[in-house]
Each structure stands twice: as C-alpha cells, then as structure tokens.
Motif scaffolding. Structure first.
Motif, PDB file in Angstrom:
ATOM      1  N   GLY A  12      53.127 145.818 119.699  1.00 55.45           N
ATOM      2  CA  GLY A  12      52.049 144.843 119.835  1.00 55.45           C
ATOM      3  C   GLY A  12      52.421 143.697 120.756  1.00 55.45           C
ATOM      4  O   GLY A  12      51.604 143.241 121.565  1.00 55.45           O
ATOM      5  N   LEU A  13      53.665 143.244 120.667  1.00 56.22           N
ATOM      6  CA  LEU A  13      54.120 142.159 121.533  1.00 56.22           C
ATOM      7  C   LEU A  13      54.089 142.583 122.997  1.00 56.22           C
ATOM      8  O   LEU A  13      53.638 141.829 123.868  1.00 56.22           O
ATOM      9  CB  LEU A  13      55.528 141.719 121.120  1.00 56.22           C
ATOM     10  CG  LEU A  13      56.119 140.530 121.879  1.00 56.22           C
ATOM     11  CD1 LEU A  13      55.271 139.281 121.688  1.00 56.22           C
ATOM     12  CD2 LEU A  13      57.540 140.274 121.413  1.00 56.22           C
ATOM     13  N   ILE A  14      54.531 143.794 123.273  1.00 57.09           N
ATOM     14  CA  ILE A  14      54.493 144.315 124.644  1.00 57.09           C
ATOM     15  C   ILE A  14      53.044 144.400 125.126  1.00 57.09           C
ATOM     16  O   ILE A  14      52.716 143.976 126.243  1.00 57.09           O
ATOM     17  CB  ILE A  14      55.175 145.698 124.720  1.00 57.09           C
ATOM     18  CG1 ILE A  14      56.671 145.566 124.448  1.00 57.09           C
ATOM     19  CG2 ILE A  14      54.910 146.372 126.066  1.00 57.09           C
ATOM     20  CD1 ILE A  14      57.365 146.887 124.153  1.00 57.09           C
ATOM     21  N   GLN A  15      52.174 144.937 124.287  1.00 54.79           N
ATOM     22  CA  GLN A  15      50.762 145.073 124.654  1.00 54.79           C
ATOM     23  C   GLN A  15      50.143 143.698 124.898  1.00 54.79           C
ATOM     24  O   GLN A  15      49.470 143.478 125.912  1.00 54.79           O
ATOM     25  CB  GLN A  15      49.995 145.812 123.557  1.00 54.79           C
ATOM     26  CG  GLN A  15      48.514 145.981 123.866  1.00 54.79           C
ATOM     27  CD  GLN A  15      47.831 146.857 122.836  1.00 54.79           C
ATOM     28  OE1 GLN A  15      48.401 147.856 122.393  1.00 54.79           O
ATOM     29  NE2 GLN A  15      46.629 146.492 122.450  1.00 54.79           N
ATOM     30  N   HIS A  16      50.375 142.767 123.988  1.00 58.80           N
ATOM     31  CA  HIS A  16      49.773 141.444 124.122  1.00 58.80           C
ATOM     32  C   HIS A  16      50.290 140.709 125.355  1.00 58.80           C
ATOM     33  O   HIS A  16      49.509 140.067 126.068  1.00 58.80           O
ATOM     34  CB  HIS A  16      50.033 140.613 122.867  1.00 58.80           C
ATOM     35  CG  HIS A  16      49.306 141.110 121.675  1.00 58.80           C
ATOM     36  ND1 HIS A  16      49.823 141.000 120.406  1.00 58.80           N
ATOM     37  CD2 HIS A  16      48.109 141.720 121.528  1.00 58.80           C
ATOM     38  CE1 HIS A  16      48.976 141.532 119.546  1.00 58.80           C
ATOM     39  NE2 HIS A  16      47.935 141.979 120.210  1.00 58.80           N
ATOM     40  N   GLN A  17      51.583 140.795 125.629  1.00 58.47           N
ATOM     41  CA  GLN A  17      52.130 140.118 126.805  1.00 58.47           C
ATOM     42  C   GLN A  17      51.587 140.727 128.098  1.00 58.47           C
ATOM     43  O   GLN A  17      51.299 140.003 129.061  1.00 58.47           O
ATOM     44  CB  GLN A  17      53.660 140.165 126.796  1.00 58.47           C
ATOM     45  CG  GLN A  17      54.286 139.259 125.766  1.00 58.47           C
ATOM     46  CD  GLN A  17      53.987 137.798 126.025  1.00 58.47           C
ATOM     47  OE1 GLN A  17      53.953 137.326 127.160  1.00 58.47           O
ATOM     48  NE2 GLN A  17      53.770 137.044 124.960  1.00 58.47           N
ATOM     49  N   THR A  18      51.432 142.042 128.124  1.00 58.87           N
ATOM     50  CA  THR A  18      50.863 142.693 129.306  1.00 58.87           C
ATOM     51  C   THR A  18      49.411 142.277 129.489  1.00 58.87           C
ATOM     52  O   THR A  18      48.988 141.936 130.600  1.00 58.87           O
ATOM     53  CB  THR A  18      50.981 144.229 129.181  1.00 58.87           C
ATOM     54  OG1 THR A  18      52.350 144.569 128.978  1.00 58.87           O
ATOM     55  CG2 THR A  18      50.441 144.922 130.420  1.00 58.87           C
ATOM     56  N   HIS A  19      48.650 142.274 128.404  1.00 57.66           N
ATOM     57  CA  HIS A  19      47.251 141.854 128.484  1.00 57.66           C
ATOM     58  C   HIS A  19      47.133 140.388 128.895  1.00 57.66           C
ATOM     59  O   HIS A  19      46.233 140.021 129.648  1.00 57.66           O
ATOM     60  CB  HIS A  19      46.537 142.114 127.163  1.00 57.66           C
ATOM     61  CG  HIS A  19      46.190 143.546 126.966  1.00 57.66           C
ATOM     62  ND1 HIS A  19      45.781 144.048 125.758  1.00 57.66           N
ATOM     63  CD2 HIS A  19      46.180 144.597 127.821  1.00 57.66           C
ATOM     64  CE1 HIS A  19      45.537 145.341 125.888  1.00 57.66           C
ATOM     65  NE2 HIS A  19      45.782 145.701 127.131  1.00 57.66           N
ATOM     66  N   LEU A  20      48.042 139.566 128.410  1.00 60.93           N
ATOM     67  CA  LEU A  20      48.050 138.163 128.789  1.00 60.93           C
ATOM     68  C   LEU A  20      48.222 138.022 130.303  1.00 60.93           C
ATOM     69  O   LEU A  20      47.517 137.253 130.951  1.00 60.93           O
ATOM     70  CB  LEU A  20      49.167 137.429 128.050  1.00 60.93           C
ATOM     71  CG  LEU A  20      49.288 135.936 128.289  1.00 60.93           C
ATOM     72  CD1 LEU A  20      48.049 135.213 127.805  1.00 60.93           C
ATOM     73  CD2 LEU A  20      50.521 135.409 127.582  1.00 60.93           C
ATOM     74  N   GLY A  21      49.142 138.775 130.865  1.00 58.76           N
ATOM     75  CA  GLY A  21      49.345 138.756 132.312  1.00 58.76           C
ATOM     76  C   GLY A  21      48.121 139.233 133.070  1.00 58.76           C
ATOM     77  O   GLY A  21      47.737 138.645 134.090  1.00 58.76           O
ATOM     78  N   LEU A  22      47.487 140.290 132.566  1.00 51.48           N
ATOM     79  CA  LEU A  22      46.273 140.802 133.221  1.00 51.48           C
ATOM     80  C   LEU A  22      45.149 139.768 133.170  1.00 51.48           C
ATOM     81  O   LEU A  22      44.451 139.552 134.166  1.00 51.48           O
ATOM     82  CB  LEU A  22      45.822 142.105 132.556  1.00 51.48           C
ATOM     83  CG  LEU A  22      46.706 143.329 132.791  1.00 51.48           C
ATOM     84  CD1 LEU A  22      46.307 144.468 131.870  1.00 51.48           C
ATOM     85  CD2 LEU A  22      46.624 143.763 134.248  1.00 51.48           C
ATOM     86  N   ILE A  23      44.982 139.126 132.031  1.00 48.58           N
ATOM     87  CA  ILE A  23      43.925 138.125 131.878  1.00 48.58           C
ATOM     88  C   ILE A  23      44.186 136.928 132.793  1.00 48.58           C
ATOM     89  O   ILE A  23      43.273 136.420 133.444  1.00 48.58           O
ATOM     90  CB  ILE A  23      43.784 137.710 130.399  1.00 48.58           C
ATOM     91  CG1 ILE A  23      43.104 138.856 129.638  1.00 48.58           C
ATOM     92  CG2 ILE A  23      43.014 136.410 130.248  1.00 48.58           C
ATOM     93  CD1 ILE A  23      43.123 138.700 128.139  1.00 48.58           C
ATOM     94  N   SER A  25      45.779 137.036 135.572  1.00 51.20           N
ATOM     95  CA  SER A  25      45.542 137.478 136.952  1.00 51.20           C
ATOM     96  C   SER A  25      44.057 137.539 137.290  1.00 51.20           C
ATOM     97  O   SER A  25      43.691 137.499 138.461  1.00 51.20           O
ATOM     98  CB  SER A  25      46.201 138.836 137.199  1.00 51.20           C
ATOM     99  OG  SER A  25      45.449 139.886 136.614  1.00 51.20           O
ATOM    100  N   LEU A  26      43.207 137.614 136.263  1.00 46.42           N
ATOM    101  CA  LEU A  26      41.758 137.592 136.486  1.00 46.42           C
ATOM    102  C   LEU A  26      41.231 136.167 136.638  1.00 46.42           C
ATOM    103  O   LEU A  26      40.037 135.969 136.841  1.00 46.42           O
ATOM    104  CB  LEU A  26      41.038 138.288 135.320  1.00 46.42           C
ATOM    105  CG  LEU A  26      41.287 139.781 135.146  1.00 46.42           C
ATOM    106  CD1 LEU A  26      40.663 140.280 133.848  1.00 46.42           C
ATOM    107  CD2 LEU A  26      40.745 140.551 136.347  1.00 46.42           C
ATOM    108  N   GLY A  27      42.128 135.192 136.506  1.00 49.08           N
ATOM    109  CA  GLY A  27      41.727 133.803 136.655  1.00 49.08           C
ATOM    110  C   GLY A  27      41.157 133.181 135.391  1.00 49.08           C
ATOM    111  O   GLY A  27      40.542 132.125 135.442  1.00 49.08           O
ATOM    112  N   LEU A  28      41.371 133.832 134.253  1.00 53.40           N
ATOM    113  CA  LEU A  28      40.821 133.341 132.982  1.00 53.40           C
ATOM    114  C   LEU A  28      41.871 132.492 132.262  1.00 53.40           C
ATOM    115  O   LEU A  28      42.387 132.864 131.206  1.00 53.40           O
ATOM    116  CB  LEU A  28      40.366 134.524 132.130  1.00 53.40           C
ATOM    117  CG  LEU A  28      39.324 135.432 132.789  1.00 53.40           C
ATOM    118  CD1 LEU A  28      39.049 136.652 131.932  1.00 53.40           C
ATOM    119  CD2 LEU A  28      38.050 134.665 133.071  1.00 53.40           C
ATOM    120  N   SER A  29      42.162 131.343 132.825  1.00 54.49           N
ATOM    121  CA  SER A  29      43.265 130.525 132.315  1.00 54.49           C
ATOM    122  C   SER A  29      43.012 129.998 130.909  1.00 54.49           C
ATOM    123  O   SER A  29      43.937 129.938 130.096  1.00 54.49           O
ATOM    124  CB  SER A  29      43.563 129.373 133.274  1.00 54.49           C
ATOM    125  OG  SER A  29      42.415 128.553 133.436  1.00 54.49           O
TER     126      SER A  29
END
Length: 144
Positions: A12-23, A25-29
């Motif tokens: 879950g930590l890996i998934q959440h950190q990856t999703h955090l990076g993707l979000i 990168s979409l400019g959704l600070s």
C-alpha cells in the motif's frame, strides 16, 4: 498474520507513493498535499506491526505483492479504493484470528489500524464521488 499485514502495508505504501507522484505530476498540488498528510502515519503503522511481531518472538518474513497502479485520476482513486477495501477485509480477518488466539494486544493494534483505514476509505470515496459529480475539469481546478 502480522507478516501478511506488514507485506500488505508495504504494498500500500508503494502504491500510495506512486499515486502521489502521479497526482503531483498532473499539477494537483492541493490533492497531493492532502494525500501526503493522510499517508503520513503509514510508516508508523508499519513500525507498530513490526514491533508487535518482534515482541511476540516472530521473525520478519513477509512478501510484498505488486501494487495495482492507476494511470489517470479516476483510476488512481478507484485502485486506491479497491486496495483499501481489500486491506480492510484482511485486517478484519486478523482481528478475528488474534481474538481466537486470545491475543488482545494484537487484536487492539489491528482494531486501531482499521479505524484509520476506514477513515481513509471514506475520504477516497468522497473524492471519487466529487470527481464523478462535478467532472474532471472542475475537480482538477478545485484540487490544483
């Protein structure tokens, strides 16, 4: 049971950190900052599980399965929701197992984790609902 939970939380930590990076990168600070704050306790949860395992004389022997990753905002939310639901099912099984083993300390640890995970799931469902109701353009503006 504890090793299974540790492996699940690492996944879950890996998934959440990856999703955090993707979000991010979409400019959704704003969304990224909120998600980061909601995930801040995950390392402590992992440590609590590991400490309990060691306190009981266990040995770390967990497996980390491959996380399921979203590729856009909608799939990021839906995969996180699916993971939260699966994790809650596993955690509830751990509560039952610990109770059947008369291990109140482990049962209480899992119960505290469940409360936190249920709050996270409710937040994710709220974000998904908002995205669905107002559409991606308005949601992106709101969460940028």
């Amino acid at each position: 049971m504890l090793n299974q939970a540790i492996g699940q939380f690492w996944r879950g930590l890996i998934q959440h950190q990856t999703h955090l990076g993707l979000i991010a990168s979409l400019g959704l600070s704003k969304l990224a900052d909120t998600m980061q704050a909601r995930m801040a306790d995950e390392p402590q949860t992992l440590r609590s599980l590991l400490d309990r395992l060691l306190d009981l004389g266990g040995t770390p022997a967990f497996a980390v399965t491959t996380p399921t990753l979203g590729t856009d905002l909608a799939t990021i939310l839906s995969t996180d929701i699916d993971s939260q639901r699966a994790g809650l099912g596993m955690l509830n099984q751990c509560v039952l197992f610990a109770g059947n083993q008369s291990d109140a300390g482990t049962r209480l640890l899992f119960e505290r984790i469940i409360v936190d995970e249920e709050e996270h799931l409710a937040w994710l469902l709220g974000e998904q609902s908002l995205l669905t109701r107002i559409g991606e353009a308005a949601y992106t503006t709101l969460r940028a």
